[in-house]
Design a protein around this motif. Structure first.
Motif, mmCIF file in Angstrom:
data_model
loop_
_atom_site.group_PDB
_atom_site.id
_atom_site.type_symbol
_atom_site.label_atom_id
_atom_site.label_comp_id
_atom_site.label_asym_id
_atom_site.label_seq_id
_atom_site.Cartn_x
_atom_site.Cartn_y
_atom_site.Cartn_z
ATOM 1 N N GLU A 137 -3.575 -4.184 -4.679
ATOM 2 C CA GLU A 137 -3.011 -2.966 -4.080
ATOM 3 C C GLU A 137 -1.647 -2.655 -4.702
ATOM 4 N N ARG A 190 -5.997 -9.530 -2.805
ATOM 5 C CA ARG A 190 -6.169 -8.113 -2.451
ATOM 6 C C ARG A 190 -4.818 -7.400 -2.440
ATOM 7 N N GLN A 191 -3.818 -8.051 -1.867
ATOM 8 C CA GLN A 191 -2.484 -7.432 -1.837
ATOM 9 C C GLN A 191 -1.943 -7.237 -3.248
ATOM 10 N N ARG A 204 -2.040 -1.327 -8.301
ATOM 11 C CA ARG A 204 -2.584 0.032 -8.320
ATOM 12 C C ARG A 204 -1.493 1.071 -8.080
ATOM 13 N N GLN A 225 0.837 -1.198 0.000
ATOM 14 C CA GLN A 225 0.000 0.000 0.000
ATOM 15 C C GLN A 225 0.876 1.254 0.000
#
Ligand code: CTP
Ligand code: MG
Length: 173
Positions: free
Chosen positions: A137, A133-134, A140, A84
């Protein structure tokens, strides 16, 4: 083969999903005291590397160690997922405060590799949605990581490229 060129002193941030091989990579290329691991910090403040309620305290400790080492002029490698933008920014702020260079090493493995490795680990019991999900992230934020966040970044794609990478240190960086 990727030659990862690092400053002799500064901040190195490992980036990758759980199971991408960050801790393995850190053990291969750096000394134990150069590596500051969020799991180790979590264990130190909770006696349990998987206790998520200790995350805030663990990162406070991690940041404290990173800041202290950088202030003392020591190369410091952060072993945490760092997928993130927020957590990466916190580390970059510390590097700026200490007036040192920063580099990122991204370990990008296929989802199936990370998932299979995690399934084989006695120390990890991640819900199925975590690695996908990681990965989202990471995808992105990857462009901004490469173009804006770090002075230099290296993206290692796949197990072979990760295994073949070497680390060298440069005075002028
Ligand atoms: N592993 C492997 N071969 C590699 C890299 C890793 O067999 N080339 C294994 C490790 O021994 C470990 C698992 O894969 O059992 C996950 O690797 P690890 O380095 O622990 O992954 P991390 O990215 O550190 O995962 P986490 O974020 O969960 O700490
Ligand atoms: Mg690890």
């Amino acid at each position: 083969m990727t030659e990862i060129r690092l400053p002799e002193m500064g901040l190195v941030v490992l980036v990758g999903v759980s199971g991408s091989g960050k801790s393995h990579f850190a053990r291969r290329h750096f000394t134990p005291t150069q590596v500051v691991s969020s799991d180790r910090c979590r264990a130190m403040v909770s006696d349990d590397e998987n206790d998520q309620s200790a995350t805030g305290d663990a990162f406070e400790l991690l940041h404290h160690i990173v800041r202290t080492r950088l202030r003392r002029g020591l190369l410091t490698v952060v072993d945490a997922t760092n997928v993130q933008t927020g957590p990466r920014q916190q580390l970059l702020r510390i590097a700026r405060e200490c007036d040192v260079m920063s580099a990122a090493i991204v370990l990008d493995v296929p989802e199936a590799v990370a998932t299979a490795r995690n399934a084989a680990r006695p120390d990890r019991d991640l819900p199925d949605h975590v690695v996908p999900r990681q990965r989202r992230e990471l995808r992105r934020g990857l462009r901004s990581l490469q173009s804006r966040e770090f002075k230099r970044s290296y993206v290692l794609n796949g197990v072979e490229e990760i295994d073949a990478a070497t680390v060298v240190y440069e005075k002028a960086w």
